[in-house]
Scaffold this motif. Sequence first.
Motif, mmCIF file in Angstrom:
data_model
loop_
_atom_site.group_PDB
_atom_site.id
_atom_site.type_symbol
_atom_site.label_atom_id
_atom_site.label_comp_id
_atom_site.label_asym_id
_atom_site.label_seq_id
_atom_site.Cartn_x
_atom_site.Cartn_y
_atom_site.Cartn_z
ATOM 1 N N MET A 8 0.708 -1.219 0.016
ATOM 2 C CA MET A 8 0.091 -0.008 -0.029
ATOM 3 C C MET A 8 0.957 1.368 -0.011
ATOM 4 N N THR A 68 2.232 7.252 -7.009
ATOM 5 C CA THR A 68 1.384 7.973 -6.324
ATOM 6 C C THR A 68 2.047 8.430 -5.058
ATOM 7 N N ARG A 69 1.674 9.741 -4.657
ATOM 8 C CA ARG A 69 2.328 10.385 -3.454
ATOM 9 C C ARG A 69 1.820 9.837 -2.319
ATOM 10 N N TRP A 70 2.024 8.614 -1.748
ATOM 11 C CA TRP A 70 1.483 8.226 -0.491
ATOM 12 C C TRP A 70 1.853 9.027 0.716
ATOM 13 N N LEU A 71 1.195 8.841 1.712
ATOM 14 C CA LEU A 71 1.260 9.726 3.031
ATOM 15 C C LEU A 71 2.405 8.955 3.763
ATOM 16 N N ASP A 72 3.384 9.728 4.172
ATOM 17 C CA ASP A 72 4.441 9.068 5.370
ATOM 18 C C ASP A 72 3.461 9.033 6.488
ATOM 19 N N GLU A 116 2.012 12.175 8.288
ATOM 20 C CA GLU A 116 0.914 12.624 7.554
ATOM 21 C C GLU A 116 -0.114 11.710 7.756
#
Lengths: 158, 158
Positions: free
Chosen positions: A1, A8-12, A15
Amino acid sequence: MTDVTDGTRWLDDDEQCTWRAFLAVQRLLFDRLERQLQRDSGLPMTYYEILVRLSEAPDHTLRMSQLADSALSSRSRLSHAVARLEAEGWVRRRACAEDRRGSFAQLTEEGMAKLRAAAPEHVEAVRTELFDALTPAQLHALREISDAVVAHLCRPRP
Amino acid sequence: MTDVTDGTRWLDDDEQCTWRAFLAVQRLLFDRLERQLQRDSGLPMTYYEILVRLSEAPDHTLRMSQLADSALSSRSRLSHAVARLEAEGWVRRRACAEDRRGSFAQLTEEGMAKLRAAAPEHVEAVRTELFDALTPAQLHALREISDAVVAHLCRPRP
DNA sequence: ATGAACGCGTTGAGTTCTCAACTATTCCGA
DNA sequence: TCGGAATAGTTGAGAACTCAACGCGTTCAT
């Protein structure tokens, strides 16, 4: 994921936590306010909001589309809502002479009374559930954050 | 409406503005995210949320009540939601041996695939609509504010 | 002056939510 | 161990929302 190969700019993690906390506020707070207003006054918040906006308009009257904009509602949602508010006798529709497609919604005396009756407990709930949780500095920050997000969301779509 | 003789702690102008801005964020932002997810994946956010929580659980399985708590949903809402998710083949219910009143919800492979397909666009939307609007300092403040409100709302009821 | 495009508001069907009631099981004190 | 209270989850009815389509009035370019 959290595969980084897909563009995709996933959330760290940070975030992610921020987002989930914000989501939790949204669900917990609004569920509670909604419930309080429904229980004590038999109104959903969106309907209350409509009464508020009308109460602030000149002659307690607004074009349907202005009312939709000011209550941040879709046209369709507003139409259904005003139908119920009209059936309850709290709002009345009036034809618009200048533009015969349009119509006005006007708060009735009964509607004004309804709003006056509903307001104190609702405002009290907003205060105890939200405002009392925050320091003055946090409230100020919340104001700036909210303004920034609203401005961002209302900017001309890129 | 701002009569001070009735004991209600009304909002002053500043508070009023803060509250309305926050309300606007809530409506504008969540309406948009909801719409994006519905359009691109045919899922309401609450259903997406359920899939996420299951995907993070051991064996992709959670008791209904734990799932309700972690997705911040009412029991009833969850029951209806899982009924649809099960009909779609994304979740399966399993009986609970230790407590025969209870039941488990388990994410299926199809459900996992559905979630993987839905996630990128949704996360991208969260980023562009919310995160991109805020400075790092504002994000940090939002985190602290959210945590404070959640803690306040979850405190033992006075 | 006309017709196509647009804007205003409504409608109906389908979906999701809430509330209250319900079944079934478990817990717990006398 | 019995019986009442609490807990797990589901259900159905009704309310509110979304989406797409519609009717009708207005605007504007030709």
